[in-house]
Design an enzyme around this catalytic site. Structure first.
Site, PDB file in Angstrom:
ATOM      1  N   GLY A  39     -21.808  -3.298 -21.598  1.00  0.00           N
ATOM      2  CA  GLY A  39     -21.137  -2.820 -20.158  1.00  0.00           C
ATOM      3  C   GLY A  39     -21.380  -1.241 -20.023  1.00  0.00           C
ATOM      4  N   CYS A  95     -38.811 -21.623  -1.729  1.00  0.00           N
ATOM      5  CA  CYS A  95     -38.180 -21.899  -0.532  1.00  0.00           C
ATOM      6  C   CYS A  95     -36.627 -21.508  -0.429  1.00  0.00           C
ATOM      7  CB  CYS A  95     -38.607 -23.399  -0.320  1.00  0.00           C
ATOM      8  SG  CYS A  95     -40.159 -23.548  -0.203  1.00  0.00           S
ATOM      9  N   GLU A  96     -36.527 -20.402  -0.632  1.00  0.00           N
ATOM     10  CA  GLU A  96     -34.988 -19.844  -0.617  1.00  0.00           C
ATOM     11  C   GLU A  96     -35.102 -18.603  -0.003  1.00  0.00           C
ATOM     12  OE1 GLU A  96     -31.930 -20.131  -1.270  1.00  0.00           O
ATOM     13  OE2 GLU A  96     -32.085 -22.381  -2.161  1.00  0.00           O
ATOM     14  N   TYR A 140     -27.283 -11.236  -7.128  1.00  0.00           N
ATOM     15  CA  TYR A 140     -26.329 -10.436  -6.899  1.00  0.00           C
ATOM     16  C   TYR A 140     -26.467  -9.413  -5.745  1.00  0.00           C
ATOM     17  CZ  TYR A 140     -25.643 -11.290 -12.170  1.00  0.00           C
ATOM     18  OH  TYR A 140     -25.573 -11.833 -13.310  1.00  0.00           O
ATOM     19  N   ARG A 161     -31.788 -11.126 -10.147  1.00  0.00           N
ATOM     20  CA  ARG A 161     -30.575 -10.354 -10.011  1.00  0.00           C
ATOM     21  C   ARG A 161     -30.597 -10.014  -8.484  1.00  0.00           C
ATOM     22  NH1 ARG A 161     -29.984  -5.806 -11.553  1.00  0.00           N
ATOM     23  NH2 ARG A 161     -27.896  -5.857 -12.100  1.00  0.00           N
TER      24      ARG A 161
HETATM   25  C1  LIG Z   1     -23.533  -9.812 -21.694  1.00  0.00           C
HETATM   26  C2  LIG Z   1     -22.631  -9.529 -23.119  1.00  0.00           C
HETATM   27  C3  LIG Z   1     -23.089  -8.003 -23.596  1.00  0.00           C
HETATM   28  C4  LIG Z   1     -23.956  -7.438 -23.163  1.00  0.00           C
HETATM   29  O1  LIG Z   1     -23.615  -6.865 -21.810  1.00  0.00           O
HETATM   30  P1  LIG Z   1     -24.648  -5.571 -21.283  1.00  0.00           P
HETATM   31  O2  LIG Z   1     -23.951  -5.460 -19.852  1.00  0.00           O
HETATM   32  O3  LIG Z   1     -25.986  -6.118 -21.004  1.00  0.00           O
HETATM   33  O4  LIG Z   1     -24.483  -4.282 -21.907  1.00  0.00           O
HETATM   34  C5  LIG Z   1     -22.089  -7.894 -24.689  1.00  0.00           C
HETATM   35  N1  LIG Z   1     -21.298  -8.735 -25.294  1.00  0.00           N
HETATM   36  C6  LIG Z   1     -21.035  -9.820 -24.842  1.00  0.00           C
HETATM   37  C7  LIG Z   1     -19.976 -10.896 -25.492  1.00  0.00           C
HETATM   38  C8  LIG Z   1     -21.613 -10.229 -23.570  1.00  0.00           C
HETATM   39  O5  LIG Z   1     -21.497 -11.493 -23.148  1.00  0.00           O
END
Ligand SMILES: *Cc1c(COP(=O)(O)O)cnc(C)c1O
Length: 418
Positions: A235, A346-347, A319, A315
């Site tokens: 995250g 073709c999108e 998104y 991506r």
């Molecule tokens: C995807 C994921 C991560 C890594 O997420 P990042 O956004 O790339 O840092 C870590 N732990 C779990 C369980 C995940 O599903």
């Protein structure tokens, strides 16, 4: 201003050897960043980063991170198999899956991985699958509601929606899960949570740490379990846009340390190990998609067609994600042309950029699409019968190494029954 980690003359030599499109990775950048992360958490003796394999499931990258002291975070059978083949052993493997097939728990247990349970019902599912509960095990927590940080006039700095996420256990469930795991023989318990994705804030990890440290202190009281590790998961984000500022991992490490000393140490839990499962932060800025302009089209808008498509980088299509583009050799030219940069699917969502101001692009120009080192190649797919590209590593000494060949039509046809 975003600068590619290669120059035009380097890329001309590389593209003479490997045809575009391909993903290029920067060994120097990857290693230096992994060392900065390790230094930021060096205050915690048990600290370990478990690289989220799904971000970049490429053996050469995994082995490089292993050399830098990282473990791996897996969430599927093939990720476990790949990690095993790359030399990760036992507690170097975290298994943080959800909706988990039985055979995946079985392999994770066989490899000695640390299993992170996504749901309270998985306790019995795991026990019925492998016949016992491992001594070291963790549970994923979901506090529900919304998670926000840093309110200002422009809104929140971070905002995500754990209450809408399929992951983790509620507060009453995690207490019950800990009691039950203890009864079934677990001796070392861990807590995991992932509350917000791609955060650009030095406060995310410290805020998450506070929540989990507080929870750990409470669960220790309520259940008498010995909690030995807390997993801050992924995250931590990266600046995809040129005007965004990068996170400072040293500041993040200090913030987590402060929370640790405020909450865990007074609770008599100063022996807890911190884990992270970063994917994007470890790799995204140190990979790029190299592609060439092959067509231009002038209709109601100006289009530049390139030889990569969403099958190589999903991506933007999926998104609407921003990925910066550098037209190589024109870094200092004025951005006075407005283009949609498209792939060949073709999108109509197969566009790497929409209404992007760029220097005038000529056919044959090399384009670098930035920050594709994580969740780039790995999200690739075969729609339209498009084949996945090669991956190339730019070594620290300036040489290159092919770390995954491009798919061929034979690969695509290999699973077919005629
Ligand atoms: C995807 C994921 C991560 C890594 O997420 P990042 O956004 O790339 O840092 C870590 N732990 C779990 C369980 C995940 O599903």
């Amino acid at each position: 201003m975003k600068k590619p980690f290669v120059t035009l003359s380097q890329l001309e030599a590389i593209t003479a050897q490997y045809p575009t499109p391909f993903h290029l990775y920067d060994e120097k950048g990857i290693r230096e960043n992994a060392r900065r992360l390790k230094a930021a958490f060096a205050w915690n003796p048990g600290y370990k980063e478990f690289f989220a394999v799904k971000a970049t499931p490429t053996p050469a990258i995994l082995k490089m991170l292993h050399e830098e002291g990282c473990g791996v975070d897996c969430s599927s059978l093939t990720e476990l198999m790949m990690s095993d083949r790359c030399g990760f052993r036992g507690e170097e493997i975290m298994f943080s899956s959800n909706d988990t097939p039985a055979q995946e728990f079985a392999l994770a247990a066989k490899l000695g991985a640390t299993i992170n349970l996504d749901d309270i019902t998985h306790i019995d599912f795991l026990k019925n699958t492998i016949g016992y509960i491992p001594k070291k095990i963790s549970c994923r927590y979901n506090p529900g509601g919304t998670f926000t940080l840093g309110e200002s006039e422009e809104g929140f700095q971070v905002m995500d929606n754990p209450g809408e996420a399929k992951y983790g256990m509620t507060r009453p469930q995690i207490a019950e899960a800990f009691r039950r795991l203890k009864e079934l023989g677990a001796e070392e318990l861990g807590i995991h949570a992932f509350l917000a994705s791609n955060t650009l804030s030095n406060d995310y990890y410290p805020a998450l740490a506070k929540i989990l440290f507080q929870l750990a202190a409470e669960l220790k009281e309520e259940t008498g379990c010995h909690i030995t590790f807390i997993n801050l998961s992924g995250g931590v984000g990266v600046p995809y846009r040129p005007e965004q500022e990068a996170n400072d991992i040293a500041v993040i490490g200090k913030g987590v340390r402060r929370a640790y000393e405020e909450i865990l140490v007074p609770a008599g839990m100063g022996d807890v190990a911190i884990c992270t499962e970063l994917g994007r932060f470890m790799l995204a800025p140190y990979g790029c998609l190299v592609t060439r302009a092959t067509h231009e089209k002038h209709i109601y808008k100006e289009y530049i067609g390139v030889d990569a498509c969403a099958a190589n980088l999903m991506r933007p299509a999926m998104y609407g994600a921003y990925h910066h583009i550098t037209v190589m050799g024109k870094e200092d030219a004025p951005c006075d042309h407005k283009y949609d940069v498209t792939g060949c699917l073709c999108e109509n969502n197969d566009k790497f950029a929409i209404d992007r101001m760029l220097p005038k692009i000529d056919m044959g120009d090399l384009l670098v699409i930035h920050d594709t080192g994580a969740h780039g190649f790995s999200m690739g797919y075969n729609y339209n019968g498009r084949l996945r590209s090669a991956e190339v590593l730019l070594r620290e000494d300036g040489s290159t190494q092919l770390i995954r060949r491009a798919e061929t039509p034979e690969d695509y046809f290999a699973t077919l029954v005629w």
